[in-house]
Design an enzyme around this catalytic site. Sequence first.
Site, mmCIF file in Angstrom:
data_model
loop_
_atom_site.group_PDB
_atom_site.id
_atom_site.type_symbol
_atom_site.label_atom_id
_atom_site.label_comp_id
_atom_site.label_asym_id
_atom_site.label_seq_id
_atom_site.Cartn_x
_atom_site.Cartn_y
_atom_site.Cartn_z
ATOM 1 N N GLU A 7 47.552 -4.419 108.244
ATOM 2 C CA GLU A 7 48.884 -4.936 108.624
ATOM 3 C C GLU A 7 49.838 -3.761 108.497
ATOM 4 O OE1 GLU A 7 49.279 -7.698 109.899
ATOM 5 O OE2 GLU A 7 47.688 -8.996 109.158
ATOM 6 N N LYS B 108 45.427 -3.068 94.360
ATOM 7 C CA LYS B 108 46.153 -1.847 94.014
ATOM 8 C C LYS B 108 47.591 -1.970 94.518
ATOM 9 C CE LYS B 108 47.001 1.907 95.988
ATOM 10 N NZ LYS B 108 48.364 1.976 95.428
ATOM 11 N N GLU C 106 60.453 3.171 113.562
ATOM 12 C CA GLU C 106 60.728 2.122 112.582
ATOM 13 C C GLU C 106 61.644 2.698 111.500
ATOM 14 O OE1 GLU C 106 57.497 1.037 109.881
ATOM 15 O OE2 GLU C 106 58.209 -1.028 109.874
ATOM 16 N N CYS D 173 58.566 -5.680 107.449
ATOM 17 C CA CYS D 173 57.790 -5.238 108.616
ATOM 18 C C CYS D 173 58.239 -5.962 109.877
ATOM 19 C CB CYS D 173 56.304 -5.446 108.363
ATOM 20 S SG CYS D 173 55.890 -7.131 107.889
HETATM 21 P P1 NAD Z 1 52.581 3.129 102.583
HETATM 22 O O1 NAD Z 1 51.654 3.151 103.734
HETATM 23 O O2 NAD Z 1 53.255 4.367 102.180
HETATM 24 O O3 NAD Z 1 51.836 2.593 101.265
HETATM 25 C C1 NAD Z 1 51.148 1.367 101.251
HETATM 26 C C2 NAD Z 1 50.081 1.425 100.172
HETATM 27 O O4 NAD Z 1 49.074 2.367 100.544
HETATM 28 C C3 NAD Z 1 50.558 1.824 98.791
HETATM 29 O O5 NAD Z 1 49.924 0.993 97.821
HETATM 30 C C4 NAD Z 1 50.071 3.253 98.674
HETATM 31 O O6 NAD Z 1 49.855 3.672 97.344
HETATM 32 C C5 NAD Z 1 48.743 3.187 99.424
HETATM 33 N N1 NAD Z 1 48.234 4.467 99.907
HETATM 34 C C6 NAD Z 1 48.880 5.667 100.017
HETATM 35 N N2 NAD Z 1 48.044 6.601 100.528
HETATM 36 C C7 NAD Z 1 46.865 5.984 100.750
HETATM 37 C C8 NAD Z 1 45.613 6.411 101.301
HETATM 38 N N3 NAD Z 1 45.412 7.668 101.719
HETATM 39 N N4 NAD Z 1 44.622 5.498 101.403
HETATM 40 C C9 NAD Z 1 44.801 4.223 101.018
HETATM 41 N N5 NAD Z 1 45.963 3.758 100.484
HETATM 42 C C10 NAD Z 1 46.980 4.620 100.366
HETATM 43 O O7 NAD Z 1 53.612 1.961 102.939
HETATM 44 P P2 NAD Z 1 54.966 1.565 102.181
HETATM 45 O O8 NAD Z 1 55.948 2.668 102.408
HETATM 46 O O9 NAD Z 1 54.631 1.133 100.806
HETATM 47 O O10 NAD Z 1 55.413 0.272 103.022
HETATM 48 C C11 NAD Z 1 56.224 0.310 104.148
HETATM 49 C C12 NAD Z 1 55.408 0.145 105.416
HETATM 50 O O11 NAD Z 1 54.590 -1.012 105.332
HETATM 51 C C13 NAD Z 1 56.264 -0.053 106.658
HETATM 52 O O12 NAD Z 1 55.749 0.696 107.727
HETATM 53 C C14 NAD Z 1 56.117 -1.551 106.956
HETATM 54 O O13 NAD Z 1 56.367 -1.912 108.282
HETATM 55 C C15 NAD Z 1 54.723 -1.779 106.528
HETATM 56 N N6 NAD Z 1 54.493 -3.198 106.240
HETATM 57 C C16 NAD Z 1 53.733 -3.920 107.130
HETATM 58 C C17 NAD Z 1 53.547 -5.274 106.937
HETATM 59 C C18 NAD Z 1 52.723 -6.092 107.889
HETATM 60 O O14 NAD Z 1 52.312 -7.193 107.534
HETATM 61 N N7 NAD Z 1 52.432 -5.623 109.085
HETATM 62 C C19 NAD Z 1 54.121 -5.890 105.820
HETATM 63 C C20 NAD Z 1 54.884 -5.128 104.940
HETATM 64 C C21 NAD Z 1 55.052 -3.764 105.176
#
Ligand code: NAD
Length: 467
Positions: A241, A168, A371, A275
């Site tokens: 992650e 997804k 962050e 991240c």
């Molecule tokens: P987000 O958490 O808003 O969304 C991530 C995904 O989760 C999307 O596909 C979203 O549709 C889905 N989602 C939303 N609500 C959900 C729910 N209730 N249950 C399950 N899935 C749901 O994150 P973002 O804004 O897309 O990404 C930025 C964040 O991701 C930052 O905090 C960044 O640090 C983190 N990130 C971490 C890593 C790592 O490897 N640690 C890598 C990249 C990004």
Amino acid sequence: MSIYRMLIGGALVDGDAEMDVINPATGKLLASCPRGSAAQLDAAVAAAKGAQPAWASLSLEERKSALIKLADGLEARSEEFARLLTMEQGKPLAESDAEISYTIAFIRYCSALSTKVETIEDGPDRRVELHRKPLGVVGAIIPWNFPLLLIAFKLPPALVTGNTIVVKPSPTTPLTALKLGELCAETFPPGVVNIVSDANDLGERLSAHPDVAKISFTGSTATGAKVMQSAAETIKRLTLELGGNDAAIVLPDVDPAEVVPALFGGAFMNAGQVCLAIKRLYVHKDIYDDVCNRLAILARNAIVDDGLKPGAQIGPLQNRMQFDKVKGFLADAYAAGKVIAGGKPIDRPGNFIQPTIVRDVTDGDRIVDLEQFGPILPVIKFSDPEDALARANASSLGLGGSVWSKDVRRATDLASRMDVGMAWVNKHLDFGPGIPFGGAKQSGIGMELGDAGLTEFTQLSVLNIAL
Ligand code: NAD
């Protein structure tokens, strides 16, 4: 009518509805794409469940060769994928090229991995073997900063170990993932890979689905907590992650002219939407002014533009919500310290913010503690390295961290005491397909990549035989 299709049960299908995808460099419509429904997500999970036993019973060689075919297919269309990635995500074309190359390399690397049966006791009364079995259906939930590479963290290890998958993508960057679905449709048996795009409303259903055995999630810490809740009822395996607030600690013996470009790159790659980006820079007082001034020069001279424009070094923020969030951090920056470069959105269409350097801030300021996930770097002064380490470790997050010094032994000692999943010496943001990747504390649970990542897609099963 959208030219993009989801992949469900081997068929490329329209969504039950459609949704818009915006180009962050223009603010204009880039494409419309399928918006999957709950019924379509259920169909994808059912297809993955139906396909899993046959996929797991193929030989390892057959599963590997399918992954290699996927890597070859992506390589043959890499230019098309890179342009689309820049248009949907915003990053400069050179960074998109790098993301596609990494994606291909990660798929190839993983296709060479396998798990083996380990015998831990052999006679005279018993033989004890450890087997690694596939889990079943894996749900992969992807954020918007690396829409393709992060699929390559999850899909290859899931498939090579005999699982099937439902991917997804993020609602604001679904297009390259859907294109990858076209390649997967030509490559894998029906149902082995399914790709369902949503309007931010199907992640919870996937995380709670009784026929999904594991969720591999990359995204924010707040959403990761929701995934844990959704997954709790069915005791799913989880790899999370999550967010990072990486500290880099710069000791006084460095040559600022040498290290500042690397620090700048570590903070502003992908407009800071990484991240593992440097998000808190701790600099010793003896070189503080020099480092701040050099960073400010690089920030002022950085070419911020549409990622498709030749020479663009920093693209827009990926979406409007993140743009507004980062604008909030800019306001905090002015209140807490001194903004010596950037500090405002650029007056043009799209989500552009000039790279921003903020000095004279400290722990306790929002801009340091949270962050930012954007092109803002707070620079904090310290006099005692042990104190800097304690402050770096005080965060509830613990993804990565680095120490910079000419004295590698001293830097290594400090770096080894950082409470993080990944610590570096004299570099930041260095990772590869064979190196475990993951966070400590609220930056996540579990590891991806390498052998450690591979085993997270398996169930350890003990076989204990009387002799
Ligand atoms: P987000 O958490 O808003 O969304 C991530 C995904 O989760 C999307 O596909 C979203 O549709 C889905 N989602 C939303 N609500 C959900 C729910 N209730 N249950 C399950 N899935 C749901 O994150 P973002 O804004 O897309 O990404 C930025 C964040 O991701 C930052 O905090 C960044 O640090 C983190 N990130 C971490 C890593 C790592 O490897 N640690 C890598 C990249 C990004």
